[in-house]
Write a protein that holds these residues in place. Structure first.
Motif, PDB file in Angstrom:
ATOM      1  N   TYR A  24     -73.952 -12.099   7.452  1.00 40.48           N
ATOM      2  CA  TYR A  24     -74.025 -13.079   8.537  1.00 40.48           C
ATOM      3  C   TYR A  24     -72.615 -13.396   9.042  1.00 40.48           C
ATOM      4  O   TYR A  24     -72.348 -13.343  10.243  1.00 40.48           O
ATOM      5  CB  TYR A  24     -74.722 -14.354   8.048  1.00 40.48           C
ATOM      6  CG  TYR A  24     -74.753 -15.447   9.084  1.00 40.48           C
ATOM      7  CD1 TYR A  24     -75.786 -15.512  10.012  1.00 40.48           C
ATOM      8  CD2 TYR A  24     -73.765 -16.416   9.150  1.00 40.48           C
ATOM      9  CE1 TYR A  24     -75.824 -16.507  10.980  1.00 40.48           C
ATOM     10  CE2 TYR A  24     -73.790 -17.411  10.110  1.00 40.48           C
ATOM     11  CZ  TYR A  24     -74.820 -17.458  11.023  1.00 40.48           C
ATOM     12  OH  TYR A  24     -74.846 -18.442  11.972  1.00 40.48           O
ATOM     13  N   HIS A  25     -71.718 -13.724   8.125  1.00 47.91           N
ATOM     14  CA  HIS A  25     -70.361 -14.098   8.532  1.00 47.91           C
ATOM     15  C   HIS A  25     -69.573 -12.895   9.048  1.00 47.91           C
ATOM     16  O   HIS A  25     -68.704 -13.056   9.906  1.00 47.91           O
ATOM     17  CB  HIS A  25     -69.637 -14.810   7.396  1.00 47.91           C
ATOM     18  CG  HIS A  25     -70.202 -16.169   7.126  1.00 47.91           C
ATOM     19  ND1 HIS A  25     -70.147 -17.186   8.055  1.00 47.91           N
ATOM     20  CD2 HIS A  25     -70.869 -16.678   6.071  1.00 47.91           C
ATOM     21  CE1 HIS A  25     -70.748 -18.257   7.572  1.00 47.91           C
ATOM     22  NE2 HIS A  25     -71.199 -17.974   6.366  1.00 47.91           N
ATOM     23  N   ARG A  27     -70.956 -10.552  10.874  1.00 47.03           N
ATOM     24  CA  ARG A  27     -71.433 -10.448  12.262  1.00 47.03           C
ATOM     25  C   ARG A  27     -70.794 -11.513  13.148  1.00 47.03           C
ATOM     26  O   ARG A  27     -70.369 -11.235  14.255  1.00 47.03           O
ATOM     27  CB  ARG A  27     -72.952 -10.584  12.320  1.00 47.03           C
ATOM     28  CG  ARG A  27     -73.713  -9.351  11.910  1.00 47.03           C
ATOM     29  CD  ARG A  27     -75.222  -9.656  11.910  1.00 47.03           C
ATOM     30  NE  ARG A  27     -76.013  -8.489  11.655  1.00 47.03           N
ATOM     31  CZ  ARG A  27     -76.649  -7.792  12.600  1.00 47.03           C
ATOM     32  NH1 ARG A  27     -76.572  -8.164  13.860  1.00 47.03           N
ATOM     33  NH2 ARG A  27     -77.364  -6.739  12.286  1.00 47.03           N
ATOM     34  N   ARG A  28     -70.736 -12.755  12.661  1.00 48.00           N
ATOM     35  CA  ARG A  28     -70.160 -13.840  13.469  1.00 48.00           C
ATOM     36  C   ARG A  28     -68.666 -13.616  13.701  1.00 48.00           C
ATOM     37  O   ARG A  28     -68.176 -13.794  14.813  1.00 48.00           O
ATOM     38  CB  ARG A  28     -70.370 -15.204  12.794  1.00 48.00           C
ATOM     39  CG  ARG A  28     -71.781 -15.723  12.816  1.00 48.00           C
ATOM     40  CD  ARG A  28     -72.313 -15.942  14.199  1.00 48.00           C
ATOM     41  NE  ARG A  28     -71.859 -17.195  14.770  1.00 48.00           N
ATOM     42  CZ  ARG A  28     -71.991 -17.523  16.043  1.00 48.00           C
ATOM     43  NH1 ARG A  28     -72.557 -16.707  16.891  1.00 48.00           N
ATOM     44  NH2 ARG A  28     -71.554 -18.667  16.484  1.00 48.00           N
ATOM     45  N   ARG A  85     -62.656 -19.504  15.294  1.00 46.41           N
ATOM     46  CA  ARG A  85     -63.990 -19.214  14.758  1.00 46.41           C
ATOM     47  C   ARG A  85     -64.026 -17.857  14.063  1.00 46.41           C
ATOM     48  O   ARG A  85     -64.689 -17.706  13.036  1.00 46.41           O
ATOM     49  CB  ARG A  85     -65.038 -19.279  15.856  1.00 46.41           C
ATOM     50  CG  ARG A  85     -65.317 -20.707  16.282  1.00 46.41           C
ATOM     51  CD  ARG A  85     -66.422 -20.740  17.307  1.00 46.41           C
ATOM     52  NE  ARG A  85     -66.702 -22.090  17.705  1.00 46.41           N
ATOM     53  CZ  ARG A  85     -67.929 -22.591  17.776  1.00 46.41           C
ATOM     54  NH1 ARG A  85     -68.955 -21.847  17.485  1.00 46.41           N
ATOM     55  NH2 ARG A  85     -68.109 -23.829  18.137  1.00 46.41           N
ATOM     56  N   HIS A  89     -65.098 -17.557  10.067  1.00 48.70           N
ATOM     57  CA  HIS A  89     -66.174 -16.708   9.543  1.00 48.70           C
ATOM     58  C   HIS A  89     -65.620 -15.608   8.640  1.00 48.70           C
ATOM     59  O   HIS A  89     -66.262 -15.242   7.648  1.00 48.70           O
ATOM     60  CB  HIS A  89     -67.013 -16.138  10.682  1.00 48.70           C
ATOM     61  CG  HIS A  89     -67.902 -17.175  11.299  1.00 48.70           C
ATOM     62  ND1 HIS A  89     -69.041 -17.649  10.681  1.00 48.70           N
ATOM     63  CD2 HIS A  89     -67.810 -17.848  12.469  1.00 48.70           C
ATOM     64  CE1 HIS A  89     -69.615 -18.558  11.438  1.00 48.70           C
ATOM     65  NE2 HIS A  89     -68.881 -18.699  12.531  1.00 48.70           N
ATOM     66  N   THR A 132     -75.993 -22.582  11.137  1.00 49.52           N
ATOM     67  CA  THR A 132     -76.357 -21.171  11.254  1.00 49.52           C
ATOM     68  C   THR A 132     -77.292 -20.950  12.437  1.00 49.52           C
ATOM     69  O   THR A 132     -78.023 -21.846  12.843  1.00 49.52           O
ATOM     70  CB  THR A 132     -77.040 -20.658   9.977  1.00 49.52           C
ATOM     71  OG1 THR A 132     -78.199 -21.458   9.730  1.00 49.52           O
ATOM     72  CG2 THR A 132     -76.116 -20.715   8.785  1.00 49.52           C
ATOM     73  N   LEU A 136     -79.827 -14.756  14.020  1.00 48.04           N
ATOM     74  CA  LEU A 136     -78.756 -13.968  13.430  1.00 48.04           C
ATOM     75  C   LEU A 136     -78.914 -13.901  11.917  1.00 48.04           C
ATOM     76  O   LEU A 136     -78.643 -12.874  11.294  1.00 48.04           O
ATOM     77  CB  LEU A 136     -77.400 -14.564  13.805  1.00 48.04           C
ATOM     78  CG  LEU A 136     -76.198 -13.700  13.504  1.00 48.04           C
ATOM     79  CD1 LEU A 136     -76.272 -12.371  14.255  1.00 48.04           C
ATOM     80  CD2 LEU A 136     -74.931 -14.430  13.882  1.00 48.04           C
ATOM     81  N   GLN A 170     -76.344 -14.126  18.911  1.00 45.39           N
ATOM     82  CA  GLN A 170     -75.033 -14.747  18.739  1.00 45.39           C
ATOM     83  C   GLN A 170     -74.852 -15.969  19.644  1.00 45.39           C
ATOM     84  O   GLN A 170     -73.966 -16.785  19.408  1.00 45.39           O
ATOM     85  CB  GLN A 170     -73.923 -13.732  19.066  1.00 45.39           C
ATOM     86  CG  GLN A 170     -73.840 -12.580  18.099  1.00 45.39           C
ATOM     87  CD  GLN A 170     -73.096 -12.930  16.828  1.00 45.39           C
ATOM     88  OE1 GLN A 170     -72.634 -14.045  16.620  1.00 45.39           O
ATOM     89  NE2 GLN A 170     -72.979 -11.955  15.953  1.00 45.39           N
TER      90      GLN A 170
END
Length: 179
Positions: A24-25, A27-28, A85, A89, A132, A136, A170
């Protein structure tokens, strides 16, 4: 369920949770990095167009449009804080990777005795996480399922999301209760 099976289930679930958060992180962080690069590209290209137009004394609409595009892209980048950001992440991903590395280094007996410790570390990470995005999170979960299981098993367990929700995961916090 006997105690050994319960322990194996517990360690598997913890490992899955850590893996999902890593993805997840990842991807972010990648999203914000790409977004920051795109806005920098827009600033360079249209900023150059504005300067060139001013020097060449061309169309006033072209000059104004180029300046407006640079201003809007820079304002969005500044307000959203894509750089910060992306770093956040990336840092969260690294913290989950540290937990995963520690879990992999432990043998089964040591892992079972440290599960509460790992959960405590996870809660501290979660306290630093921004809210969250559900769609995603589903995509990250699907990634982990596909990486851990053979294709025929994975296909049975992945959640289905429509193409629009996948594409805009996103940007928007979609309802994924039916996924």
């Amino acid at each position: 369920m006997n105690e050994t099976a319960q322990q194996e289930t517990e360690t598997h679930e913890l490992g899955f949770y850590v893996q999902r958060n890593i993805r997840y992180h990842m991807r972010r962080g990648a999203f914000f990095l790409r977004w920051g690069r795109f806005t920098a590209f827009v600033g360079v290209v249209f900023g150059s167009a504005t300067v060139t137009s001013l020097v060449a004394s061309s169309n006033a609409y072209l000059i104004g449009a180029s300046a407006l595009i640079v201003t809007l892209a820079s304002a969005v980048d500044l307000v959203v804080g894509t750089g910060q950001r992306a770093w956040l992440h990336n840092d969260l991903r690294k913290r989950y990777l540290d937990i995963e590395a520690a879990m992999l280094a432990d043998d089964q007996q040591a892992l079972m005795s440290k599960i509460r410790h790992y959960r405590s570390q996870i809660r501290r990470i979660e306290a630093d996480e921004p809210p969250t995005l559900s769609a995603l999170e589903v995509l990250a979960r699907n990634d982990v399922i596909r990486s851990m299981y053979p294709k025929d098993q994975a296909d049975k367990h992945v959640s289905k999301l429509g193409w629009f929700k996948r594409t805009s995961a996103q940007w928007f916090d979609w309802d994924t209760s039916e996924a």
